[in-house]
Write an enzyme that holds these catalytic residues in place. Sequence first.
Site, PDB file in Angstrom:
ATOM      1  N   HIS A 134      21.179  26.460 -81.844  1.00  0.00           N
ATOM      2  CA  HIS A 134      22.605  26.681 -81.633  1.00  0.00           C
ATOM      3  C   HIS A 134      23.315  26.539 -82.983  1.00  0.00           C
ATOM      4  O   HIS A 134      23.125  25.548 -83.695  1.00  0.00           O
ATOM      5  CB  HIS A 134      23.165  25.637 -80.670  1.00  0.00           C
ATOM      6  CG  HIS A 134      22.773  25.843 -79.240  1.00  0.00           C
ATOM      7  ND1 HIS A 134      21.486  26.096 -78.837  1.00  0.00           N
ATOM      8  CD2 HIS A 134      23.529  25.813 -78.102  1.00  0.00           C
ATOM      9  CE1 HIS A 134      21.456  26.225 -77.519  1.00  0.00           C
ATOM     10  NE2 HIS A 134      22.686  26.057 -77.052  1.00  0.00           N
ATOM     11  N   GLU A 176      28.979  28.059 -82.954  1.00  0.00           N
ATOM     12  CA  GLU A 176      29.772  28.031 -81.721  1.00  0.00           C
ATOM     13  C   GLU A 176      31.063  27.288 -82.055  1.00  0.00           C
ATOM     14  O   GLU A 176      32.099  27.891 -82.310  1.00  0.00           O
ATOM     15  CB  GLU A 176      29.002  27.333 -80.600  1.00  0.00           C
ATOM     16  CG  GLU A 176      29.781  27.226 -79.300  1.00  0.00           C
ATOM     17  CD  GLU A 176      29.109  26.316 -78.276  1.00  0.00           C
ATOM     18  OE1 GLU A 176      29.546  26.341 -77.118  1.00  0.00           O
ATOM     19  OE2 GLU A 176      28.168  25.570 -78.631  1.00  0.00           O
ATOM     20  N   ASP A 218      24.440  30.549 -70.459  1.00  0.00           N
ATOM     21  CA  ASP A 218      24.502  29.208 -71.033  1.00  0.00           C
ATOM     22  C   ASP A 218      24.316  28.108 -69.978  1.00  0.00           C
ATOM     23  O   ASP A 218      23.205  27.698 -69.704  1.00  0.00           O
ATOM     24  CB  ASP A 218      25.821  29.032 -71.795  1.00  0.00           C
ATOM     25  CG  ASP A 218      25.776  27.920 -72.837  1.00  0.00           C
ATOM     26  OD1 ASP A 218      24.715  27.292 -73.019  1.00  0.00           O
ATOM     27  OD2 ASP A 218      26.809  27.680 -73.482  1.00  0.00           O
ATOM     28  N   ASP A 219      25.422  27.631 -69.401  1.00  0.00           N
ATOM     29  CA  ASP A 219      25.404  26.583 -68.372  1.00  0.00           C
ATOM     30  C   ASP A 219      26.254  27.064 -67.194  1.00  0.00           C
ATOM     31  O   ASP A 219      27.378  26.580 -66.981  1.00  0.00           O
ATOM     32  CB  ASP A 219      25.970  25.277 -68.931  1.00  0.00           C
ATOM     33  CG  ASP A 219      25.157  24.754 -70.097  1.00  0.00           C
ATOM     34  OD1 ASP A 219      24.135  24.094 -69.860  1.00  0.00           O
ATOM     35  OD2 ASP A 219      25.561  25.009 -71.256  1.00  0.00           O
TER      36      ASP A 219
END
Length: 340
Positions: A198, A201, A279-280
């Site tokens: 990651h 972001e 993602d989530d």
Amino acid sequence: MTSPHASLIRALPKAELHLHIEGTLEPELMFALAQRNGMTLPYTDVEVLRAAYDFNNLQSFLDLYYAGAGVLITEADFYDLTWAYLLRAKADRIVHAEIFFDPQTHTDRGIAFGTAFNGIRRALDDAQLQLGISSKLIMSFLRHLSEEAGFATLEQAKPFLTRIDGVGLDSSEMGHPPSKFERLFAACRALGLSCVAHAGEEGPPAYVWEALDRLAVCRIDHGVRAMEDDALVARLKAIRMPLTVCPYSNVRLKVFPQLADHNLRQLLAAGLCATVNSDDPAYFGGYLQENYLGCDRELGLSRDDVLQLVRNSFEASWLAPEEKNAWLMECDAVARSYPA
């Protein structure tokens, strides 16, 4: 407003490359697992819990994410969590999924590495046989913890590495640059593991540079802030570095004020290998297909944009070349059935 290319989006095969399995824990399942394990949640019912899914930033989400993971105790819990996602994936016509799991979230609670791994892996294997969904499994290190803790997790993982396809880096981005884990990722590469991270972001473009140069990643997870650095954009384009973009996540975590402000189209226009992912999704209000439909609706994607995003997902996957080509041909066949 409806999605102009909804029928095409629903018909196309898709690959999802940025999915945290713990982030698919729907409130209903959280309550069911809590009851099964004799636990009491600090919420009176599902609706009160769902109302708590209102985040100011990445950290406010992570606080709830880690608390929710506490209901995952047994191998059956991890199996049920993963299987629930895979059933949704089947409905969205996801044919290949590359999913993250966070072993430290569980081992730090006293759950054995193998308990989480075996439950997740068994569900993925069943999905291949029963649902026709292929998969890869990515073990993520939590960047708010130390590199030494990451090495300890890698040691725990060694008996299972033949069935782990790669490693990633997630959790709180700010203040935890990729370079913090340079030695750990070198050790993972030496073991033959593919590496992703990651970056970009909430963190700056400098974190994307570090992920490329210090961690030698083969994919950037998120990467939306790369557009702030022209030299970085040029490099990402030149090496065809995939970006696993998560539009609904970016909006819910305030990376963009609203979906209409997202830079997905700019990423494509710059010639970058951008992909769409969820993602989530239990926390961010949309699984993969809804991310596609929402972006189509709010960003005014063209038919070619939709096709490019789907094709990018297979190009950026860890499927074998012949498997990629087969799915790309299927994309072309579906596209011919839905002319402009």
